[in-house]
Design a protein around this motif. Structure first.
Motif, short mmCIF file in Angstrom:
data_model
loop_
_atom_site.label_atom_id
_atom_site.label_comp_id
_atom_site.label_asym_id
_atom_site.label_seq_id
_atom_site.Cartn_x
_atom_site.Cartn_y
_atom_site.Cartn_z
N GLN A 1 1.07 8.16 9.86
CA GLN A 1 2.11 8.90 9.14
C GLN A 1 1.91 8.72 7.64
N THR B 1 -6.99 15.71 8.64
CA THR B 1 -6.28 15.68 9.91
C THR B 1 -4.80 15.39 9.75
N TYR B 2 -4.48 14.49 8.85
CA TYR B 2 -3.10 14.02 8.72
C TYR B 2 -2.50 14.48 7.40
N GLN C 1 -0.20 6.52 15.80
CA GLN C 1 -0.01 7.77 15.09
C GLN C 1 0.09 7.49 13.59
N ASP D 1 -8.07 11.67 6.30
CA ASP D 1 -9.00 11.89 7.39
C ASP D 1 -9.92 10.67 7.50
N TYR E 1 -9.54 5.55 5.82
CA TYR E 1 -9.34 6.96 5.55
C TYR E 1 -9.79 7.41 4.17
#
Length: 124
Positions: free
Chosen positions: A3, A112-113, A1, A98, A32
């Motif tokens: 963060q 996304t994040y 995940q 992303d 990313y």
């Protein structure tokens, strides 16, 4: 995940500078595209700056020449250097990521994040 955690916000006088950081964990930052967005009270979240996997950057017109996005993949950290700050720069600043390739996206929905944000307040 993955963060994202922003830091570096605060209170600064008009004309001053701040450097925001966004620490990425859970995956290599090199995977990313990263973006910086901001949201002022009563306004929609807006694009500020973006940086691609290979450090191509783009900026909102309102911050061009004053803000600089950079990345340090070895430290898994993205930065936003903000100079010549103005009261209208006051907002919560968010970093976003992303895993796409190409140039940084300006659309909020393309990422996304997201981090939780850091407050920047510029006094006149």
């Amino acid at each position: 995940q993955v963060q994202l955690v922003e830091s570096g916000g605060g209170l600064v006088q008009a004309g001053g500078s701040l450097r925001l950081s966004c620490a990425v964990s859970g995956d290599p930052l090199s995977d990313y595209i990263m973006g910086w967005f901001r949201q002022a009270p009563g306004k929609e979240r807006e694009f500020v700056a973006g940086i691609s996997r290979v450090s191509d950057t783009n900026y909102a017109d309102s911050v061009k020449g004053r803000f600089t996005a950079s990345r340090d993949n070895a430290r898994n950290t993205v930065y936003l250097r903000m100079n010549s700050l103005m009261p209208e720069d006051t907002a919560v600043y968010y970093c976003a990521g992303d895993s796409r390739y190409g140039l940084p996206m300006t659309r909020r929905t393309a990422y996304t994040y997201w981090g939780r944000g850091t407050q920047v307040t510029v006094s006149s």
